[in-house]
Design an enzyme around this catalytic site. Structure first.
Site, PDB file in Angstrom:
ATOM      1  CG  HIS A  73      -1.962  -1.054   1.222  1.00  0.00           C
ATOM      2  ND1 HIS A  73      -3.232  -0.896   0.735  1.00  0.00           N
ATOM      3  CD2 HIS A  73      -1.887  -2.337   1.658  1.00  0.00           C
ATOM      4  CE1 HIS A  73      -3.916  -2.035   0.891  1.00  0.00           C
ATOM      5  NE2 HIS A  73      -3.116  -2.927   1.438  1.00  0.00           N
ATOM      6  CG  ASN A 146      -7.887  -4.207   1.039  1.00  0.00           C
ATOM      7  OD1 ASN A 146      -7.190  -3.210   1.213  1.00  0.00           O
ATOM      8  ND2 ASN A 146      -7.400  -5.432   1.139  1.00  0.00           N
ATOM      9  CG  HIS A 337      -2.361  -0.902  15.053  1.00  0.00           C
ATOM     10  ND1 HIS A 337      -2.362  -2.200  14.612  1.00  0.00           N
ATOM     11  CD2 HIS A 337      -1.911  -0.951  16.338  1.00  0.00           C
ATOM     12  CE1 HIS A 337      -1.942  -2.996  15.579  1.00  0.00           C
ATOM     13  NE2 HIS A 337      -1.671  -2.267  16.639  1.00  0.00           N
TER      14      HIS A 337
HETATM   15 FE1  HDD Z   1      -2.593  -4.726   5.501  1.00  0.00          FE
HETATM   16  C1  HDD Z   1      -1.093  -1.720   5.132  1.00  0.00           C
HETATM   17  C2  HDD Z   1      -5.523  -3.430   4.277  1.00  0.00           C
HETATM   18  C3  HDD Z   1      -3.992  -7.880   5.483  1.00  0.00           C
HETATM   19  C4  HDD Z   1       0.099  -5.923   7.064  1.00  0.00           C
HETATM   20  N1  HDD Z   1      -3.184  -2.936   4.812  1.00  0.00           N
HETATM   21  C5  HDD Z   1      -2.425  -1.809   4.763  1.00  0.00           C
HETATM   22  C6  HDD Z   1      -3.198  -0.716   4.273  1.00  0.00           C
HETATM   23  C7  HDD Z   1      -4.442  -1.196   4.024  1.00  0.00           C
HETATM   24  C8  HDD Z   1      -4.435  -2.593   4.381  1.00  0.00           C
HETATM   25  C9  HDD Z   1      -5.619  -0.421   3.494  1.00  0.00           C
HETATM   26  C10 HDD Z   1      -2.691   0.696   4.039  1.00  0.00           C
HETATM   27  C11 HDD Z   1      -2.986   1.592   5.210  1.00  0.00           C
HETATM   28  C12 HDD Z   1      -2.535   2.987   4.883  1.00  0.00           C
HETATM   29  O1  HDD Z   1      -3.153   3.605   4.001  1.00  0.00           O
HETATM   30  O2  HDD Z   1      -1.575   3.421   5.495  1.00  0.00           O
HETATM   31  N2  HDD Z   1      -4.362  -5.509   4.917  1.00  0.00           N
HETATM   32  C13 HDD Z   1      -5.475  -4.793   4.550  1.00  0.00           C
HETATM   33  C14 HDD Z   1      -6.620  -5.665   4.488  1.00  0.00           C
HETATM   34  C15 HDD Z   1      -6.174  -6.914   4.805  1.00  0.00           C
HETATM   35  C16 HDD Z   1      -4.770  -6.822   5.095  1.00  0.00           C
HETATM   36  C17 HDD Z   1      -8.022  -5.230   4.141  1.00  0.00           C
HETATM   37  C18 HDD Z   1      -6.937  -8.191   4.914  1.00  0.00           C
HETATM   38  C19 HDD Z   1      -8.168  -8.260   5.277  1.00  0.00           C
HETATM   39  N3  HDD Z   1      -2.032  -6.562   6.120  1.00  0.00           N
HETATM   40  C20 HDD Z   1      -2.756  -7.728   6.064  1.00  0.00           C
HETATM   41  C21 HDD Z   1      -2.058  -8.778   6.752  1.00  0.00           C
HETATM   42  C22 HDD Z   1      -0.901  -8.227   7.222  1.00  0.00           C
HETATM   43  C23 HDD Z   1      -0.894  -6.847   6.810  1.00  0.00           C
HETATM   44  C24 HDD Z   1      -2.545 -10.214   6.905  1.00  0.00           C
HETATM   45  C25 HDD Z   1       0.214  -8.858   8.024  1.00  0.00           C
HETATM   46  C26 HDD Z   1       0.093  -9.910   8.756  1.00  0.00           C
HETATM   47  N4  HDD Z   1      -0.777  -3.985   5.928  1.00  0.00           N
HETATM   48  C27 HDD Z   1       0.166  -4.639   6.628  1.00  0.00           C
HETATM   49  C28 HDD Z   1       1.369  -3.788   6.953  1.00  0.00           C
HETATM   50  C29 HDD Z   1       0.963  -2.408   6.370  1.00  0.00           C
HETATM   51  C30 HDD Z   1      -0.383  -2.703   5.736  1.00  0.00           C
HETATM   52  C31 HDD Z   1       2.658  -4.364   6.509  1.00  0.00           C
HETATM   53  C32 HDD Z   1       1.945  -1.717   5.426  1.00  0.00           C
HETATM   54  C33 HDD Z   1       2.021  -0.286   5.877  1.00  0.00           C
HETATM   55  C34 HDD Z   1       1.232  -0.238   7.090  1.00  0.00           C
HETATM   56  O3  HDD Z   1       0.731  -1.474   7.389  1.00  0.00           O
HETATM   57  O4  HDD Z   1       1.059   0.742   7.787  1.00  0.00           O
HETATM   58  O5  HDD Z   1       1.574  -3.757   8.312  1.00  0.00           O
END
Ligand code: HDD
Length: 698
Positions: A73, A146, A337
Site C-alpha cells: 500500500h 480494502n 492499525h
Molecule cells: Fe494490511 C497496510 C488493508 C492484510 C500488514 N493494509 C495496509 C493498508 C491497508 C491494508 C488499506 C494501508 C494503510 C494505509 O493507508 O496506510 N491488509 C489490509 C486488508 C487486509 C490486510 C483489508 C486483509 C483483510 N495486512 C494484512 C495482513 C498483514 C498486513 C494479513 C500482516 C500480517 N498492511 C500490513 C502492513 C501495512 C499494511 C505491513 C503496510 C504499511 C502499514 O501497514 O502501515 O503492516
C-alpha cells in the site's frame, strides 16, 4: 472548546510550521539567511568551505528526507472529512461515535494500491486500500479495509509469502504495479484459498474509475459489544453515493502512461471543486448464537456473508471535504492499525486479523522511526492521552511528573479509569484448546464462493474476468504454472477454466464440474449504480475553427447544470473561432490529453455541413477510443459525420433527429442541441459504460 472536530482542527493548527510569509529564510536554529544560492567558498572559483553551516544543514536535511515507504500500500492519497451516524446503534455497540446523529466524528481516509511502489501508476490491476481513521471522543478507531470484501489468504503467517509472490520478481524487480507475472500465479496455483480473491482481482473491481466510486469493506468479521457486554458479529461495508464504476482494462493500461496520477488527482480535484465524496457505512449483523448458521466459517476472511442472507443495514455516512495541506506530513505519515479500537468494537479469532493486530504496530516502528509516531499530528487522537510511556526517538512531548504506576509522588496519576464503562474492556470470550499449528477444517472450501462470485456477474463482467485471466496468465512464462492455475479454476467452474485455457495455450481441463451452489446478485457492479447523477463525470467537447458555438454552449450549460465537468478540446491551446466569428476559449490542447482521461465525448458540428474535427487525426482517435471503451459518444449536426469512421467498429448511424443507440446519441438536425438530445446524452453518461458494444480490446 467546541465539538471534537473543532478541537481536532485547533490541535492541528498548533502544529503548523512558522509562517514563511512572516519573516525571511532562516536555518533550523532560527538564524536568518541572506543567500542560499551559492555555497561558501575560498574565492570565486575556490573549494567549498567546511564551515558553511547553512550548506551542511541544508544538504544533510535533504539527504534524510525519505522514510521507508509502506511495504504494501505504498502509493496512496488521503483526505479529511467527517462521519455521522443515522441513529443510535446502542442496541449493538457502545462505541460513542455510533450513538448520536448530531455528533460528527472527524476522519482521515487513505486510499491506496497494494503492489506498486510509491511512484507507481494509479490505474493498475490491483486491490485498493480503503483505510479510515475515526478521531472519536473515546480514542482513535481505525477501520483498515480494502475495496474487496475478501482476502488472498486465511492466516496472517502467509502474508510475507503472498506479498513476496505478488511483488516484483526479486532478481530484476519487474513488473512494477502488476500481478501478471510468474511468482504470483505460481503461489496462487499452489494456494487454493486465493481462488475467491483472485476472482475479485480479475474483475472490474480491480480497476476503479475513481476512489470516489468504489466500495470499501472491513473484510473480517469483527465484534460489536453493547453496554451490557453482549457481543454481535459485524461486517463493515462502505457504499459510495456515486455508485461503483470501473475502467476497462485496455483503457486502464493507457491511462497509466497518460496520467499516472489519475485516481489521486480525481480525488484531489473533486474535493477542491467542492464535490465532496460520500459513502454510507453499512453493517451486517449476526447474533452470537448464529455463529455456526452458515456453510462457511465467519472467521474465514476468504468468505463473504452474502447480502441476500444477511442484509446490509445502513448506520451512517462519511463525507470527505478537505485535502491535506502537506502530503508527507499527513498522507505519508498517517499510521493505521487494526488494533486501534474503541470501547464497543472488538476482534474475533480470525487468524488474519490476529496477525494484522501484530503487524501494523510493528511496521510503524520501522517506517516512522520509533515509538512516538502517535504524536505526529495526523495520528494524534482528539481524546486526551495520559500514559507512562516516555522518551524514545522523536519524543516531542514534554512530560511532567512521575512515569510509573503505582505511584504516590504523582498523586497516583494517571489513575486507572473507573468502572463507569468509559474504559476499554475486552470481550470476555471463552477460549479453550490445545496448542496446534493446523488450519481449521471449517476453512477448507476454497471454491464455492469463488464460483458464487463468478456466477453472480453479468455477461460482460464474466467476459472481463475471462479476459483478465487470459491477460495475466498470458504473461506467465512457466507453462506449468499456467496449467496448474487452470486446473484450480476448473474446480471453481469448468467452463470458465476452459475459456481461459483456450486463450493461453494450455490444454482444457478434463473435469468440467462447478462449485456453483448459490449466487449473490448484490456482487455485480450493475447492482451498484449509485444515485444516478452525472456529477463530476468529465465530458470532452471536440472543437475547432468553424464550430457551431451555439450547440457547444447549450450542451455545455446543460451538462454543467447536472454537475458534469465539461472541457473544450481543440488541436491547439488558445481560442477557436466559432462559425459566428466569435472567439471561444479552449480548455486543453488535444495532443496533451486522450479519451482515456474523460468519461464521455461530444462532437459538435459546423453550420456549413463540414464536420469541424473530421480532418484531425487526434480527434478521430479520441472518438474511436472512447467508443471502443464503451463510453457515451454524442454528436450533433454535421459532427455526426465524424462518427462514420466508427462504422467498421460496428456503429450503425442514423439520419433521424435524436437517436440514442448503445450510448451513442446523435442528432443530425442543424441548430442548437435541444432538450431531448441533452436528456438522452445525460442518460447515456449516467449509465457510465455501454457494454453491448464491441469489446474494448479491438
Ligand atoms: Fe494490511 C497496510 C488493508 C492484510 C500488514 N493494509 C495496509 C493498508 C491497508 C491494508 C488499506 C494501508 C494503510 C494505509 O493507508 O496506510 N491488509 C489490509 C486488508 C487486509 C490486510 C483489508 C486483509 C483483510 N495486512 C494484512 C495482513 C498483514 C498486513 C494479513 C500482516 C500480517 N498492511 C500490513 C502492513 C501495512 C499494511 C505491513 C503496510 C504499511 C502499514 O501497514 O502501515 O503492516
Amino acid at each position: 472548546m467546541g465539538s471534537p472536530a473543532d478541537r481536532k482542527m485547533q490541535q492541528r493548527e498548533s502544529f503548523h510550521a512558522d509562517d514563511p510569509a512572516e519573516g525571511p529564510l532562516t536555518t533550523d536554529q532560527g538564524v536568518e539567511v541572506d543567500h542560499t544560492d551559492d555555497s561558501l567558498a575560498a574565492g570565486e572559483r575556490g573549494p567549498t568551505l567546511m564551515e558553511d553551516f547553512h550548506f551542511r544543514e541544508k544538504l544533510t536535511h535533504f539527504d534524510h528526507e525519505r522514510i521507508p515507504e509502506r511495504v504494501v500500500h505504498a502509493r496512496g492519497a488521503g483526505a479529511y472529512g467527517y462521519f455521522e451516524p443515522y441513529e443510535s446503534c446502542a442496541e449493538f455497540t457502545r462505541a460513542a461515535f455510533l450513538q448520536d446523529p448530531s455528533v460528527r466524528t472527524p476522519v482521515f481516509v487513505r486510499f491506496s494500491t497494494v503492489q506498486g511502489p510509491k511512484g507507481s501508476a494509479d490505474t493498475v490491476r490491483d486491490v485498493r486500500g480503503f483505510a479510515t481513521k475515526f478521531y472519536t471522543s473515546e480514542g482513535n478507531y481505525d477501520l483498515v479495509g480494502n475495496n474487496m470484501p475478501v482476502f488472498f489468504i486465511q492466516d496472517g503467517i502467509k502474508f510475507p509469502d503472498f506479498v513476496h509472490a505478488v511483488k516484483p520478481e526479486p532478481h530484476n524487480d519487474i513488473p512494477t504495479g502488476a500481478s501478471a507475472h510468474d511468482s504470483l500465479w505460481d503461489f496462487v496455483s499452489l494456494q487454493p484459498e486465493t481462488m475467491h480473491m483472485m476472482m475479485w482481482l480479475m474483475s472490474d473491481r480491480a480497476i476503479p474509475r475513481s476512489y470516489r466510486m468504489m466500495q470499501g469493506f472491513g473484510v473480517h468479521t469483527f465484534r460489536f459489544v453493547n453496554a451490557e457486554g453482549r457481543g454481535t458479529f459485524v461486517k463493515f461495508h462502505w457504499k459510495p453515493k456515486l455508485g461503483v464504476h470501473s475502467l476497462v482494462w485496455d483503457e486502464a493500461q493507457e491511462c497509466q502512461g497518460r496520467n499516472p496520477d489519475f485516481n489521486r488527482a480525481d480525488l484531489w480535484d473533486a474535493i477542491e471543486a467542492g464535490e465532496y465524496p460520500e459513502w454510507e457505512l453499512g453493517v451486517q449483523l449476526v447474533p452470537e448464537e448464529d455463529e455456526f448458521a452458515f456453510d462457511f466459517d465467519l472467521l474465514d476472511p476468504t468468505k463473504i456473508i452474502p447480502e441476500e442472507q444477511v442484509p446490509v443495514r445502513p448506520i451512517g455516512r462519511m463525507v470527505l471535504n478537505r485535502n491535506p495541506e502537506n502530503f508527507f506530513a499527513e498522507t505519508e505519515q498517517v499510521a493505521f492499525h487494526t488494533a486501534n479500537v474503541v470501547p464497543g468494537i472488538d476482534f474475533t479469532n480470525d487468524p488474519l486479523l490476529q496477525a494484522r493486530n501484530f503487524s501494523y504496530l510493528d511496521t510503524q516502528l520501522i517506517r516512522l522511526g520509533g515509538p512516538n509516531f502517535a504524536q505526529i499530528p495526523v495520528n494524534r487522537p482528539i481524546a486526551p492521552v495520559r500514559t507512562n510511556q516516555r522518551d524514545g526517538y522523536h519524543q516531542s512531548a514534554i512530560h511532567r511528573g512521575t512515569n510509573y504506576f503505582p505511584n504516590s509522588l504523582g498523586g497516583g496519576c494517571p489513575a486507572h479509569a473507573g468502572t463507569d464503562g468509559s474504559a476499554y474492556t475486552h470481550y470476555a470470550e471463552r477460549v479453550d484448546g490445545a496448542k496446534i499449528r493446523k488450519r481449521s477444517e471449517s476453512f477448507k472450501d476454497h471454491y464455492s464462493q469463488a464460483a458464487m462470485f463468478f456466477h453472480s456477474m453479468t455477461d460482460w463482467e464474466k467476459q472481463h474476468i475471462v479476459d483478465a485471466f487470459r491477460f495475466e496468465l498470458g504473461k506467465v512464462d512457466a507453462m506449468t504454472v499456467r496449467s496448474r492455475t487452470v486446473e484450480q479454476l476448473a474446480k471453481v467452474d469448468g467452463e470458465l477454466a476452459a475459456e481461459v485455457a483456450r486463450g493461453i495455450g494450455v490444454p482444457e481441463p478434463g473435469a468440467q464440474g462447478s462449485a456453483h451452489k448459490y449466487e449473490s446478485p448484490a456482487l455485480s457492479i450493475a447492482s451498484l449504480p449509485g444515485d444516478g447523477s452525472i456529477r463530476t463525470r468529465t465530458v470532452a467537447v471536440l472543437v475547432t475553427d468553424g464550430v457551431d458555438a451555439g450547440q457547444v454552449t447549450s450542451v455545455r450549460e446543460a451538462l454543467a447544470a447536472e454537475g458534469a465537468v465539461v472541457e473544450a478540446l481543440a488541436p491547439a491551446d488558445g481560442t477557436v473561432t466559432g462559425a459566428d466569428g466569435a472567439q471561444y476559449t479552449v480548455d486543453r490542447a488535444l495532443p496533451t490529453v486522450a479519451s482515456v482521461l474523460y468519461d464521455a465525448v461530444l462532437v459538435p458540428g459546423g453550420p456549413d455541413g463540414t464536420p469541424p474535427v473530421a480532418e484531425d487525426p487526434d480527434a478521430l482517435r479520441f472518438v474511436r477510443s472512447a467508443y471502443l471503451h464503451g463510453k457515451p459518444v454524442g454528436a450533433l449536426g454535421s459532427g455526426v459525420g465524424v462518427l462514420s469512421a466508427l462504422e467498421p467498429d460496428g456503429l450503425r448511424l442514423s439520419t433521424d433527429s435524436v437517436v440514442a443507440d448503445r450510448g451513442v446519441v446523435t442528432d443530425v438536425s442543424p441548430g442548437a442541441a435541444d432538450a431531448e438530445f441533452v436528456r438522452a446524452f445525460v442518460a447515456a453518461i449516467a449509465a457510465h459504460r455501454h457494454w453491448d458494444r464491441p469489446p474494448a480490446r479491438r
